[in-house]
Design a protein around this motif. Structure first.
Motif, short mmCIF file in Angstrom:
data_model
loop_
_atom_site.label_atom_id
_atom_site.label_comp_id
_atom_site.label_asym_id
_atom_site.label_seq_id
_atom_site.Cartn_x
_atom_site.Cartn_y
_atom_site.Cartn_z
N ASN A 35 0.82 -1.22 0.00
CA ASN A 35 0.00 0.00 0.00
C ASN A 35 0.86 1.27 0.00
O ASN A 35 0.33 2.36 0.18
CB ASN A 35 -0.98 0.02 1.17
N LYS A 36 2.16 1.11 -0.25
CA LYS A 36 3.06 2.25 -0.47
C LYS A 36 3.46 2.35 -1.95
O LYS A 36 4.27 3.21 -2.32
CB LYS A 36 4.33 2.10 0.37
N THR A 37 2.89 1.49 -2.78
CA THR A 37 3.24 1.48 -4.20
C THR A 37 2.90 2.82 -4.84
O THR A 37 1.77 3.30 -4.74
CB THR A 37 2.47 0.37 -4.94
N LEU A 52 -5.32 -4.20 -2.96
CA LEU A 52 -4.66 -4.06 -1.66
C LEU A 52 -3.64 -2.93 -1.65
O LEU A 52 -3.23 -2.47 -0.58
CB LEU A 52 -3.98 -5.37 -1.27
N SER A 53 -3.21 -2.46 -2.83
CA SER A 53 -2.25 -1.36 -2.89
C SER A 53 -2.91 -0.01 -2.66
O SER A 53 -2.22 1.00 -2.48
CB SER A 53 -1.54 -1.35 -4.24
N ARG A 60 -2.88 -2.94 5.09
CA ARG A 60 -2.87 -3.71 3.85
C ARG A 60 -4.22 -4.34 3.57
O ARG A 60 -4.77 -4.21 2.48
CB ARG A 60 -1.79 -4.79 3.95
N VAL A 61 -4.78 -5.01 4.55
CA VAL A 61 -6.07 -5.68 4.40
C VAL A 61 -7.14 -4.82 5.05
O VAL A 61 -7.05 -4.52 6.24
CB VAL A 61 -6.06 -7.09 5.03
N PRO A 62 -8.16 -4.39 4.32
CA PRO A 62 -9.19 -3.53 4.90
C PRO A 62 -10.07 -4.29 5.89
O PRO A 62 -10.29 -5.49 5.75
CB PRO A 62 -10.01 -3.10 3.67
N ILE A 135 -4.30 -14.43 -1.51
CA ILE A 135 -3.47 -13.33 -1.01
C ILE A 135 -3.73 -13.03 0.46
O ILE A 135 -2.80 -12.99 1.27
CB ILE A 135 -3.70 -12.05 -1.84
N ALA A 136 -4.97 -12.79 0.81
CA ALA A 136 -5.31 -12.42 2.19
C ALA A 136 -6.58 -13.16 2.60
O ALA A 136 -7.69 -12.66 2.42
CB ALA A 136 -5.51 -10.91 2.31
#
Length: 329
Positions: A35-37, A52-53, A60-62, A135-136
């Motif tokens: 999420n810093k991308t 997620l980005s 990262r995960v809402p 992923i999550a």
């Protein structure tokens, strides 16, 4: 033989080292830095990981989150995005405003140019299901879904998709068959490429995929989408609106409602929206679904001229989506 064996072992060791490094980098980056991308690199991420980005959430995960569904309005395309710093992952659309105002996580499943079946069914279900599987696994369904309906092109997009995709598969005589529409929605979800490789259901190799896409693009984020063509309207006979009690000529590059569709075509396009909304709600039984109506730009004004000049679209092959440039009022 011993020399050949030693070389083989060295190659194997080098390959294993590179592979382990990539696996570690993929895990580390996706867990702690996704999420810093920077905004300029979002286009290169696999679509599920791009969700997620997004920076309109605290982690990262809402959690306890609101989801947006629809087309470019839900995705966040617009002047704010164009004016944002591409080297950061800052605020640039309504998801961020909602997040800042409510203090609640927000993610968007929106995609530019999406029809109702794509924006309300294909994108959210394909992406969220993939995230849960690969992923999550701890991600929950959204508490609320805001469905953006844009009067400027949603109905025309629905009609074009019906003729392009639905009719070749099922024919026009199946348009009122609920079971056929459910099968069509499932086909749409299954056909969506979400992971790195469309026929493999995992997210491994995303870093190599992203780097390759960045190199291939030359850091250009230009997307393959329709090109909007403005029609000249700089005279009082076209695109004149009453604003603050005075007639004003509006710019020519504005979208009207779906005025070129017939009554039958409009009804079918509305039915597609209704069916997509019903299918979405069926898969999120405990989620509050709210439709956000966004009027077309020209539909927001009191038009007083006898004619309007509409914005129409054509793809990069020069095929026009609508050739009726000037519409009588």
């Amino acid at each position: 033989m011993s020399h050949l064996k030693a070389n083989s072992l060295n190659y194997l060791l080098a390959f294993s080292s590179v592979l382990l490094t990539l696996i570690f980098l993929e895990f580390f980056l996706s867990q702690y830095f996704i999420n810093k991308t920077p905004l300029k690199l979002h286009f290169a991420l696999p679509v599920a990981l791009e969700v997620l980005s997004q920076s309109s959430k605290d982690a990262r995960v809402p959690k306890d989150y609101i989801a947006l569904a629809g087309d470019s309005y839900a995705q966040g395309k617009g002047d704010w995005l164009l004016g944002s710093n591409p080297n950061k992952n800052g605020s640039f659309h309504s998801a961020h405003l909602i997040h800042q105002y409510l203090g609640q996580d927000v993610i968007s499943f929106g995609r530019s140019g999406a029809s109702s079946t794509e924006g309300l069914v294909q994108e959210p279900l394909a992406k969220l299901n993939f995230i849960k599987r690969n992923i999550a696994k701890d991600i929950q369904d959204p508490q609320k879904i805001l469905v953006y309906f844009y009067a400027g092109n949603d109905l025309t997009d629905n009609w074009k998709e019906y003729k392009r995709d639905f009719v070749p598969l099922y024919g026009e005589n199946k348009v009122n068959d609920d079971a056929v529409w459910d099968a069509y929605f499932e086909q749409q979800i299954q056909s969506k490429k979400v992971g790195v490789i469309s026929f493999i259901d995992n997210n491994h190799g995303w870093l190599t995929y992203t780097v390759r896409k960045i190199i291939k693009s030359g850091f250009s984020t230009t997307e393959d989408q329709d090109i909007d063509i403005p029609i000249d309207a700089h005279n009082q006979a076209i695109n004149t609106a009453m604003i603050a009690g005075k007639p004003q000529v509006l710019p020519s590059d504005l979208q009207p409602p779906a005025m070129t569709l017939s009554e039958e075509q409009t009804q079918l396009a509305l039915d597609m929206f209704s069916r997509s909304l019903t299918y979405l709600k069926k898969h999120f039984k405990d989620t509050q679904v709210t439709v956000v109506y966004i009027p077309s730009v020209l539909g927001s004004y009191q038009i007083i001229s006898a004619h309007i000049a509409q914005l129409y679209s054509k793809n990069k092959n020069g095929v026009a989506g609508n050739k009726n440039n000037v519409i009588s009022g």
